[in-house]
Write a protein that holds these residues in place. Sequence first.
Motif, PDB file in Angstrom:
ATOM      1  N   VAL A 166       0.844  -1.200   0.000  1.00  0.00           N
ATOM      2  CA  VAL A 166       0.000   0.000   0.000  1.00  0.00           C
ATOM      3  C   VAL A 166       0.880   1.251   0.000  1.00  0.00           C
ATOM      4  O   VAL A 166       0.621   2.214  -0.729  1.00  0.00           O
ATOM      5  CB  VAL A 166      -0.950  -0.010   1.214  1.00  0.00           C
ATOM      6  N   PHE A 167       1.923   1.216   0.824  1.00  0.00           N
ATOM      7  CA  PHE A 167       2.911   2.294   0.839  1.00  0.00           C
ATOM      8  C   PHE A 167       3.464   2.513  -0.565  1.00  0.00           C
ATOM      9  O   PHE A 167       3.524   3.639  -1.072  1.00  0.00           O
ATOM     10  CB  PHE A 167       4.022   1.907   1.821  1.00  0.00           C
ATOM     11  N   GLY A 168       3.841   1.419  -1.230  1.00  0.00           N
ATOM     12  CA  GLY A 168       4.433   1.506  -2.554  1.00  0.00           C
ATOM     13  C   GLY A 168       3.462   2.013  -3.597  1.00  0.00           C
ATOM     14  O   GLY A 168       3.859   2.732  -4.523  1.00  0.00           O
ATOM     15  N   LEU A 169       2.178   1.652  -3.479  1.00  0.00           N
ATOM     16  CA  LEU A 169       1.181   2.130  -4.433  1.00  0.00           C
ATOM     17  C   LEU A 169       1.038   3.648  -4.335  1.00  0.00           C
ATOM     18  O   LEU A 169       0.958   4.347  -5.360  1.00  0.00           O
ATOM     19  CB  LEU A 169      -0.165   1.457  -4.165  1.00  0.00           C
ATOM     20  N   CYS A 170       1.040   4.169  -3.118  1.00  0.00           N
ATOM     21  CA  CYS A 170       0.979   5.623  -2.938  1.00  0.00           C
ATOM     22  C   CYS A 170       2.232   6.285  -3.489  1.00  0.00           C
ATOM     23  O   CYS A 170       2.152   7.356  -4.117  1.00  0.00           O
ATOM     24  CB  CYS A 170       0.807   5.964  -1.457  1.00  0.00           C
ATOM     25  N   VAL A 171       3.385   5.670  -3.278  1.00  0.00           N
ATOM     26  CA  VAL A 171       4.634   6.194  -3.832  1.00  0.00           C
ATOM     27  C   VAL A 171       4.550   6.262  -5.352  1.00  0.00           C
ATOM     28  O   VAL A 171       4.960   7.247  -5.980  1.00  0.00           O
ATOM     29  CB  VAL A 171       5.832   5.326  -3.395  1.00  0.00           C
TER      30      VAL A 171
END
Length: 411
Positions: free
Chosen positions: A63-68
């Motif tokens: 999820v962190f990576g998707l926002c990034v």
Amino acid sequence: MTEHSVYIQHGLWARLGLPRELSWGFIGIFLFITGATIEQSWLAAMLQHRGFDAFHISLLSSVFGLCVAVVSWFSGIGAGVLGLRRLMWAATVVYFVGSIPFIGYALPQGNYPLMVASYALRGVAYPLFAYSFLVWITQRCEPRILGRAVSWFWIAFGVGMTIVGPWYSGVMLPAIGETVTLLSGFVFVVLGAFCALVLNRDRPEVAQGGSMGAALSEGIRVLVREPKMRLAVIVKTINDIGKFSLVILMPVYLPHFGFSIAQWLTIWGLVNVVNIFANYFFGWLGDTIGWRNTVVWFSGTLCGLAMLAVCYAPVLFGNSETALFCALALYAIGLGAFGPLSALIPSLLPDNKGAAISCLNLGSGLSNFVGPLIVTLCVAPFGIEGTLWTIAILYFAASVLTLPLKLPDSR
């Protein structure tokens, strides 16, 4: 980009790809990234010790990576509407808005939904800050030094995320604990913003204005109508998937062979020193033999072989720091060979560099999402060994996919 917006770079530092006009910006990137990603090499191990399983840990990272990824794409497009400095100041504010609830409440209370939400918001900050400065570099540096200039960007980025961050954490975690170590990242972030936005006096001459909706639509249309841009995003996504997978896999995998987390952090920091030299070497090589040629021949090939070496070095040599270091150093060298992509991709669309840079940044951000996602999807059915094989195959494919990314002047 207009002609008068490009510096005519002279002198030794310019020939090295580090024009003095942007020097404080590079320092700011290093400091900001150190603080904003200070936990990435040990967060997975900390959450495991607190009772979270591999699925929830990798889901948090995904999820962190998707926002990034989304924000990375936006940074290239938003620069033309909002301005680079404004985006970087916004990134600094967002970092604190996400970090305070993540560190102050979600982690101590073990509140997983809030952890996901606040960590994702925290994750918006560093790509918005860093990739906005990457746009700055591509707008201000002459093509003859662009490969070296972007290599310095990735050096500053990598030193912060994968060398100073892990080493600093390795020293501070036993001394002051996890929470205070995370809070100390605030100091790095403030100093980074000060260097990049206050001490750096340069004013990028990027045309501002227009509709954000129109700019976003153009970014999407470029991906639809330009096959090379779609390939470029895929290759740039594969670029860093190993880095964002290894920080999840290795703290879980290596203890089975007698490695401690401290050993992992030390080795991970050391091999990324190798990456500094590899980044600059391949930046120079790209300016010499061609950006595309450098990526095709060295990047995916070396990274794919390295993933297999990382998988089997502990199996064959047990608790050998030397063997693990050699395997990871090969990966660091291959990672450096991807550096010329940051010069190649914007040059594929010379008349629409803003949209091309948004594609470059999208791929950079998607690595943060796809790396953990591969772990999420592959660890249960295939185990860690099968996951590393999957990553290796993707790296080999990246070299092949780079072949069509050829410029008219064959750079």
